[in-house]
Write a protein that holds these residues in place. Structure first.
Motif, mmCIF file in Angstrom:
data_model
loop_
_atom_site.group_PDB
_atom_site.id
_atom_site.type_symbol
_atom_site.label_atom_id
_atom_site.label_comp_id
_atom_site.label_asym_id
_atom_site.label_seq_id
_atom_site.Cartn_x
_atom_site.Cartn_y
_atom_site.Cartn_z
ATOM 1 N N GLU A 1 0.817 -1.223 0.000
ATOM 2 C CA GLU A 1 0.000 0.000 0.000
ATOM 3 C C GLU A 1 0.853 1.277 0.000
ATOM 4 O OE1 GLU A 1 -2.857 -0.035 3.153
ATOM 5 O OE2 GLU A 1 -4.220 1.324 2.066
ATOM 6 N N ALA A 2 1.884 1.279 0.830
ATOM 7 C CA ALA A 2 2.712 2.490 0.954
ATOM 8 C C ALA A 2 3.380 2.821 -0.368
ATOM 9 C CB ALA A 2 3.755 2.277 2.047
ATOM 10 N N ARG A 3 3.993 1.800 -0.979
ATOM 11 C CA ARG A 3 4.689 2.024 -2.253
ATOM 12 C C ARG A 3 3.711 2.452 -3.338
ATOM 13 N NH1 ARG A 3 8.727 -2.660 -4.001
ATOM 14 N NH2 ARG A 3 9.304 -1.172 -5.646
ATOM 15 N N ILE A 4 2.532 1.804 -3.367
ATOM 16 C CA ILE A 4 1.543 2.135 -4.398
ATOM 17 C C ILE A 4 1.083 3.585 -4.243
ATOM 18 C CG2 ILE A 4 -0.772 1.608 -5.271
ATOM 19 C CD1 ILE A 4 -0.263 -1.320 -4.413
ATOM 20 N N ASN A 5 0.799 3.987 -2.990
ATOM 21 C CA ASN A 5 0.324 5.355 -2.768
ATOM 22 C C ASN A 5 1.365 6.388 -3.173
ATOM 23 O OD1 ASN A 5 -2.329 4.969 -1.964
ATOM 24 N ND2 ASN A 5 -1.712 4.439 0.143
ATOM 25 N N LEU A 6 2.619 6.076 -2.898
ATOM 26 C CA LEU A 6 3.708 6.959 -3.306
ATOM 27 C C LEU A 6 3.742 7.106 -4.827
ATOM 28 C CD1 LEU A 6 5.653 8.109 -1.150
ATOM 29 C CD2 LEU A 6 7.408 6.587 -2.073
ATOM 30 N N LEU A 7 3.618 5.966 -5.506
ATOM 31 C CA LEU A 7 3.641 5.984 -6.978
ATOM 32 C C LEU A 7 2.437 6.734 -7.543
ATOM 33 C CD1 LEU A 7 4.914 2.351 -7.625
ATOM 34 C CD2 LEU A 7 6.019 4.453 -8.436
ATOM 35 N N LEU A 8 1.280 6.537 -6.903
ATOM 36 C CA LEU A 8 0.078 7.234 -7.380
ATOM 37 C C LEU A 8 0.285 8.744 -7.304
ATOM 38 C CD1 LEU A 8 -2.804 5.017 -5.918
ATOM 39 C CD2 LEU A 8 -2.277 5.403 -8.338
ATOM 40 N N LYS A 9 0.992 9.156 -6.249
ATOM 41 C CA LYS A 9 1.291 10.580 -6.115
ATOM 42 C C LYS A 9 2.228 11.029 -7.233
ATOM 43 C CE LYS A 9 0.843 11.948 -1.410
ATOM 44 N NZ LYS A 9 1.496 11.771 -0.108
ATOM 45 N N GLU A 10 3.263 10.204 -7.467
ATOM 46 C CA GLU A 10 4.207 10.523 -8.549
ATOM 47 C C GLU A 10 3.502 10.651 -9.892
ATOM 48 O OE1 GLU A 10 7.710 8.021 -8.901
ATOM 49 O OE2 GLU A 10 8.052 8.236 -6.742
ATOM 50 N N TYR A 11 2.568 9.760 -10.128
ATOM 51 C CA TYR A 11 1.818 9.814 -11.395
ATOM 52 C C TYR A 11 0.722 10.894 -11.359
ATOM 53 C CZ TYR A 11 3.960 5.560 -13.304
ATOM 54 O OH TYR A 11 4.841 4.642 -13.814
ATOM 55 N N ARG A 12 0.670 11.639 -10.250
ATOM 56 C CA ARG A 12 -0.328 12.713 -10.072
ATOM 57 C C ARG A 12 -1.758 12.235 -10.245
ATOM 58 N NH1 ARG A 12 3.102 17.793 -12.455
ATOM 59 N NH2 ARG A 12 4.992 17.081 -11.434
ATOM 60 N N HIS A 13 -2.005 11.061 -9.718
ATOM 61 C CA HIS A 13 -3.357 10.528 -9.824
ATOM 62 C C HIS A 13 -4.295 11.240 -8.845
ATOM 63 C CE1 HIS A 13 -6.798 7.971 -9.807
ATOM 64 N NE2 HIS A 13 -6.627 7.729 -8.508
ATOM 65 N N LYS A 14 -5.464 11.636 -9.341
ATOM 66 C CA LYS A 14 -6.489 12.237 -8.477
ATOM 67 C C LYS A 14 -7.805 11.528 -8.715
ATOM 68 C CE LYS A 14 -4.313 16.680 -8.019
ATOM 69 N NZ LYS A 14 -3.993 17.837 -8.845
ATOM 70 N N GLY A 15 -8.743 11.697 -7.793
ATOM 71 C CA GLY A 15 -10.060 11.081 -7.970
ATOM 72 C C GLY A 15 -10.140 9.743 -7.261
ATOM 73 N N ASN A 16 -11.274 9.079 -7.407
ATOM 74 C CA ASN A 16 -11.444 7.825 -6.677
ATOM 75 C C ASN A 16 -11.639 6.606 -7.582
ATOM 76 O OD1 ASN A 16 -13.881 8.598 -7.600
ATOM 77 N ND2 ASN A 16 -14.836 8.902 -5.584
#
Lengths: 329, 329
Positions: A38-53
Motif C-alpha cells: 500500500e505504501a509504495r503504491i500510494n507513493l507511486l500514485l502521487k508521482e503519477y499525479r493521480h487524483k479522484g477515486n
C-alpha cells in the motif's frame, strides 16, 4: 466495473503497473483496485499525479516471486497480491483480475480460488499473435496444462472459438490443431485422438496445421498442449529477437547499412508496434470461473493498460456466459 | 569416396540435385552416384556440361512422392531412388546417402535397410541452426521419433555431443534439454525423467533450456522429442519468413523505407546467407548404421552441394565409429 490488478507482478512492478492503471482509468471507463504494498503504491500514485477515486488500493503484505514454485507459494502466501487479488473477484468485489507476475501461481491460485467453469476440466492460457493476413491468431494452451487429455484440447477449441467470436469479432472462426504435418494420420496417438474429437465437434475445424502456418494466418484458433504451446511461444520470441539483433548487427557493420538504417527507423517502429505483445495486453486464462488476464513478465506500462482493456472487454461481453452456452450446446 | 544421392528427392529435383552434384565433385574430392531416372539425369548432366567419371548414375524407375505414407511407400516401392540409394550404402557401393525427398520415407528406409547402430534404440534427425554467439546449435530430434523414451533422448545427447566434437570441432560441447522453464522440476514426467538421466550421464549437461535460448546460443546441443523438435523447426522457419515479409511490406509502404531498402540490400544478403539453411546443407540422420543426410524439401543447388560436403565430412571423420565408442564408454 472494477478490475483488480496485481501491483507487484512483473519485472517492472510496481512502477509500470501503477502507471498502466493510471493510464487505463483515463482511457477506458473502469475502476482499478491495485493490490500490493500500500505504501509504495500510494507513493507511486502521487508521482503519477493521480487524483479522484477511480483507483483504490488493497494492501497485500506478501509477494510471490517469479521463480517460486506455484503450488507451494500459493498455499503459503495467503496474503500475497495474487491470492488477495483473486479473492476480490471471488467475493464479487472486483469483476476481473490482471497479473503480470508468476504465471504458474496465477493459474494455480485462480483454479483454487475461483474454481473452474462447470464441465471445463482444465484451464488454458490463450495468447494472441499477429499474422500475415493482417489479423491475429489465438494459440491455446501456452502453458497452463502441459499434459492434457484430448477432451481438454477440444474444450480449448470451444473456448477459443468463443473468444474469437465475442472478443475478436470474428464471424465463423477457423480452428486448427498444431501437428507435425497436415495429413490426418500424422502425429502422436494423443494428437490423432484430438483430431478425431475435433472433427466430430461443431467447431469450424480445418484439420492439422504446422508450426509455420500459425503466422501465415491459416486459422483463427490454434490448439495444442501446454508444453508444445509454451515452446512455440518462446521459440517465436527467441527467433524475432535474434532476427532484430542480427539485422542491427549487419546494418551497423556496413557504411551503406548505417545510412539505410536512418531511413528505416519509421518503418521499424511501425513493424515493432504491430508485432509488439504489449499491444495485445495480456493472455486470457480461459476456463476459470472469473475473468483473469495474465501479463508477460516484461510487461511495460502500455501492456498493463491494454491488459486492463482486455479484461474489461471480457467482462462487458459476458465471455464466461458465452463459454457456458457453447460447452453445453 | 562415393556419395549416393537421391536425384529425384525434393521440390526442385532432379534439376538442382544434379546441379548440386556437379558442383560438389568440382569443389570437394568426392565421387557421386546419382540415383533416379537415368534418362533425365543423363540429359541434365549434359546440360550442366559434366565430363569425366566422377559422377555415375544408378537407374531407379520409381519415385516416393513427398506426400506418400513413409512405411507403405518404402515397402511397396523397392525400386525407388530412396530405397535403391540406401541399398548402395548397405552393399558397400557407396559411403553415404543424401536425399531431399520424403523425410519419413528416408528415416524408415534407412532404419530398415541399414539398421541401427548397436545399442542405439531409435534414429534421430539433427539440424544445425545459427545462433547469436556467431556459432551454431544442433537440435536433436526434429521429427524421426515423435514419441520417444527418456533413454532415447539421452542417446540423442550422446550422438549430438559426438557430432559437435568431431564434425563441428567444438571442444567440450554443452548439452541442454528443451523444457518450459529452467528449474529442474519443470515440465512433464517424461522431461523430468530425461533430466535425471542426462544429469547422471558423462555429458556436459547444463540443464533445462527454454525455446528462446536455442537461438541465443545457450548450448551447443539441444535435445527434445521429435514432435516438439519438429514444431520448433517449423515455427522458427515461419517466424523468420513472417519477419522478412512484414519488414518488406513496411519498407515498401513508405518513401523513406524504399530509399533505405536500396542501402540495405548488401546487409540483407549477408544476413540471409548466415541464416540460410542451404549453407548448412542437410540434417544428419543419427543412429543408423551408415551415413545418411536429409535435405530440406526446398533444397536448392547450394544446399545439395553442401549436403554432399557434410556427408563427406561424416565419412572422413568416422562419425559412426565415434558414436559407438561414446555409447559403449
Amino acid at each position: 466495473m472494477r478490475i483488480a490488478v496485481d501491483a507487484m507482478g512483473g519485472d517492472n512492478a510496481p512502477e509500470v503497473v501503477v502507471g498502466g492503471a493510471v493510464a487505463a482509468i483515463k482511457e477506458y471507463k473502469v475502476d482499478v483496485i491495485l493490490v500490493g504494498d500500500e505504501a509504495r503504491i500510494n507513493l507511486l500514485l502521487k508521482e503519477y499525479r493521480h487524483k479522484g477515486n477511480s483507483i483504490s488500493v488493497c494492501n497485500a503484505p506478501e509477494i510471490i516471486e517469479m521463480s517460486e514454485s506455484a503450488a507451494t507459494s500459493v498455499r503459503r502466501k495467503r496474503k500475497s497480491s495474487i491470492v488477495l487479488g483473486l479473492d476480490l473477484v471471488k467475493q464479487g468485489k472486483a469483476d476481473a483480475f490482471f497479473s503480470a507476475g508468476n504465471t504458474g501461481a496465477v493459474v494455480c491460485a485462480a483454479a483454487l480460488s475461483l474454481g473452474l467453469l462447470p464441465d471445463i476440466e482444465r484451464p488454458g492460457i490463450a495468447i494472441l499473435t499477429p499474422n500475415l493476413k493482417k489479423s491475429t491468431s489465438l494459440i491455446i494452451d501456452v502453458g497452463a496444462n502441459i499434459d492434457p487429455k484430448p477432451k481438454q484440447l477440444l474444450q480449448y477449441g470451444i473456448m477459443g472459438d468463443v473468444y474469437s467470436r465475442y472478443i475478436m469479432n470474428k464471424a465463423n472462426p477457423t480452428v486448427g490443431l498444431l501437428n507435425i504435418g497436415e495429413e490426418e494420420a500424422k502425429g502422436t496417438d494423443f494428437v490423432r485422438e484430438c483430431h478425431e474429437l475435433l472433427q466430430k465437434s461443431r467447431l469450424n475445424f480445418i484439420g492439422n496445421i504446422e508450426g509455420k502456418h500459425i503466422f501465415s494466418g491459416e486459422c483463427d484458433v490454434v490448439i495444442c498442449d501446454g508444453f508444445v504451446g509454451n515452446v512455440v511461444l518462446k521459440v517465436s520470441e527467441g527467433v524475432s529477437e535474434t532476427f532484430m539483433v542480427l539485422l542491427k548487427r549487419y546494418l551497423l557493420n556496413s557504411m551503406l547499412g548505417k545510412i539505410g538504417l536512418l531511413f528505416l527507423i519509421p518503418s521499424f517502429r511501425r513493424l515493432k508496434k504491430d508485432i509488439d505483445y504489449a499491444e495485445y495486453g495480456g493472455a486470457p486464462l480461459l476456463g476459470v470461473n472469473g475473468i483473469v488476464i495474465i501479463g508477460h513478465g516484461r510487461s511495460n506500462l502500455k501492456a498493463v493498460k491494454n491488459a486492463i482493456r482486455v479484461a474489461k472487454e471480457e467482462v462487458e461481453r459476458k465471455f464466461n456466459e458465452k463459454v457456458l452456452e457453447a460447452i453445453k450446446g
